[in-house]
Design an enzyme around this catalytic site. Structure first.
Site, PDB file in Angstrom:
ATOM      1  N   SER A 125      42.081-110.969  13.245  1.00  7.36           N
ATOM      2  CA  SER A 125      43.447-110.939  12.722  1.00  7.36           C
ATOM      3  C   SER A 125      44.316-112.141  13.043  1.00  7.36           C
ATOM      4  CB  SER A 125      44.167-109.683  13.209  1.00  7.36           C
ATOM      5  OG  SER A 125      43.823-108.609  12.398  1.00  7.36           O
TER       6      SER A 125
ATOM      7  N   LYS B  24      54.488-111.503  16.138  1.00  4.47           N
ATOM      8  CA  LYS B  24      53.936-110.378  15.365  1.00  4.47           C
ATOM      9  C   LYS B  24      54.514-109.062  15.880  1.00  4.47           C
ATOM     10  CE  LYS B  24      49.423-108.363  14.157  1.00  4.47           C
ATOM     11  NZ  LYS B  24      47.960-108.454  14.389  1.00  4.47           N
TER      12      LYS B  24
ATOM     13  N   SER C 207      45.353-109.029  10.201  1.00  2.00           N
ATOM     14  CA  SER C 207      46.601-108.323  10.128  1.00  2.00           C
ATOM     15  C   SER C 207      47.813-109.182  10.498  1.00  2.00           C
ATOM     16  CB  SER C 207      46.557-107.109  11.065  1.00  2.00           C
ATOM     17  OG  SER C 207      46.340-107.520  12.392  1.00  2.00           O
TER      18      SER C 207
END
Ligand code: GLN
Length: 507
Positions: A185, A86, A161
């Site tokens: 997330s 990420k 996210s």
């Protein structure tokens, strides 16, 4: 072993066997995954940046290690395994944008501890995945660059996210990935994309080299195709780091060893079902799939008990005071002086700050900074921030009592089972103009971050549109072995985790 599945679709543990038996080389594996990315990522848009040359060099180095090893079993566990990271996690050689314009050109001069640990275990890093700006969001629609599409239905969000990481795992664009979880997330996108996602206990994994959102809530966690892969990744990234004083100096258990297959594997496991997590307004198919999963846990030997976590209703408001308050402090450094390209039209010191931040941050980030600054300001601090901290303690106590037991409520439970999210993946655009509707996507996940304990989401069914549903198993602080073992037993008794989306390569 006959190859019935494409290489990009393998789990880490399956690929590790093939690599050690020399049926597949690490370069072949990495090439297969890169080809897959080129074929489908025009549609999925999971990646913000790729480093194919470096990945192939690392894969070639893994092949040399495999060729030279007298005992392949002794090689590091992730040797030659292609992974995605990420974009809030710093990787040397790649920009770290955190999904924000303000970090568009930021090349980190150092690397996150979790990434160093993956490299030390032999992993091949493919690139950086899309995220809501500064990890604020539940859909990746807050990314300043583009929205990632759910591989099960391109008209829908992958969650967020860590939506880029979850979509990449689901679409075969990596074997597994890292995400971060501040309020859900990792778990919520895992649930929306039909993969496994684990949020470790606060302090279990180093946060060094992570772009901070809310420092008392952030944790790095794995997204993977099955529970064993999540256990392997956690074992690799967990443990004390002298560079993060909040990382806890406790030995890391062998999470893989706790995944033993037995008859009635959950014999005696006390499973709590919190009444507050089955709320009005949740999608009926989510409730029925999760209730069916709980019945399955009972069949495997679990003792199911109805429990209460009475302060649950306060988790969402408390989170949306504390997380923005911490964010407003953490994001002060993006000012055109310390971080962020200075706005070209700024003439005074104040203009440097206001113009740089005004142009560099998106609307959700600005909203959080304003909320957080307000909650921390003189005259409002006691009413908002301090009170939220006090209620945070009550939320933590709910979990402590549920796990430890209490004179009124009897003995405790070992795990708590509930939905990960009240709905399956929603449509792109459906909630983007309604912040509250977006915040509700994390109603079942954020209480754990406030309490600091651990949770895992794993596939437990599909709705009528064919969209995945996630079961959340919550454990006490440092109870990762227990939730992994329970998740593994459920997974072995079901085949939800073996389903894959049908993606038409168009790239
Ligand atoms: N969706 C939540 C938020 O927007 C949680 C995000 C996260 O865990 N990073 O804050």
């Amino acid at each position: 072993m006959p190859m019935t599945r494409p290489l990009f679709d393998l789990t880490i543990h399956e690929a590790a066997v093939l690599l050690r038996q020399r049926q597949v080389s690490a370069v072949e594996l990495t090439e297969a995954v890169l080809e897959r990315i080129y074929a489908v990522d025009n549609d999925v848009r999971a990646y913000l940046a790729l480093m194919p040359e470096a990945a192939l060099e690392d894969a070639a180095a893994a092949d040399r290690a495999l060729a030279d090893a007298p005992d392949p079993a002794s090689l590091p566990p992730l040797l030659g395994i292609p992974l995605a990271i990420k974009d809030v996690i710093l990787v040397e050689g790649l920009p770290a944008t955190a999904g924000s314009r303000i970090l568009e050109d930021f090349l980190p001069p150092y690397e996150a501890t979790v990434v160093r640990r993956l490299r030390a275990a032999g992993a091949v890093l493919l690139g950086k995945t899309n995220t809501d700006e500064f990890a604020m969001g539940s859909s990746t629609e807050n990314s300043a660059y583009f929205t990632t599409h759910n591989p099960w239905d391109p008209g829908r969000v992958p969650g967020g996210s860590s939506g880029g990481s979850a979509a990449a795992v689901a679409a075969g664009e990596c074997l597994a990935a890292l995400g971060t979880d501040t309020g859900g997330s990792v778990r919520q996108p895992a649930s929306f994309c039909g993969v496994v996602g684990l949020k470790p206990t606060y302090g279990r994994v180093s946060r060094y080299g992570i772009v901070a959102f809310a420092s008392s809530l952030d944790q790095v966690g794995p997204l993977a195709r099955d529970v064993a892969d999540a256990a392997l990744l956690l074992r690799t990234i967990a443990g004390h780091d002298p560079q993060d004083s909040t990382s806890v100096d406790l030995p890391v258990p062998d999470y893989l060893a706790s995944l033993a297959l037995r008859d009635r594997p959950l014999q005696g496991l006390r499973v709590g079902v919190p009444q507050e997590y089955f709320v009005e307004g949740m999608q009926p198919e989510v409730e029925s799939a999760v209730r069916a999963a709980i019945a399955q846990l009972a069949e495997l030997g679990g003792q199911i008990r109805e429990i209460s976590l009475p302060h649950t209703a306060y988790a969402l408001p408390v989170y949306y005071i504390l997380a923005p308050a911490e964010a407003s402090a953490n994001l002060a450094r993006y000012d055109g002086v310390r971080f962020g390209p200075r706005h070209p039209d700024a003439r005074t010191m104040w203009e440097v700050f206001t113009k740089t931040r005004g142009a560099g941050f998106g609307p959700e980030v600005k909203r959080r900074i304003m909320l957080g600054t307000y909650a921390l300001s003189a005259g409002y601090y006691d009413a908002w921030y301090l009170q939220a901290q006090q209620v945070r303690t009550l939320l933590k106590r709910d979990f402590d009592l549920a796990f430890a037991g209490s004179p009124g409520a009897g003995d405790g439970v070992d795990v708590i089972a509930c939905p990960t999210s009240p709905t399956t993946a929603f449509r792109i655009g459906e909630r983007s103009s309604d912040p509250l509707a977006m915040y509700l996507a994390d109603i079942f996940t954020l209480s754990l971050n406030l309490a600091g304990n651990c949770g895992i989401s794993l596939p437990c069914g599909f709705d009528q549109q064919g969209l995945p549903i996630g079961l959340q198993l919550i454990g006490p602080a440092f109870g990762e072995s227990t939730i992994l073992a329970a998740a593994y037993a459920f997974e072995q008794a079901t085949d939800w985790h073996t389903r894959r989306p049908t993606l038409q390569p168009t790239g």
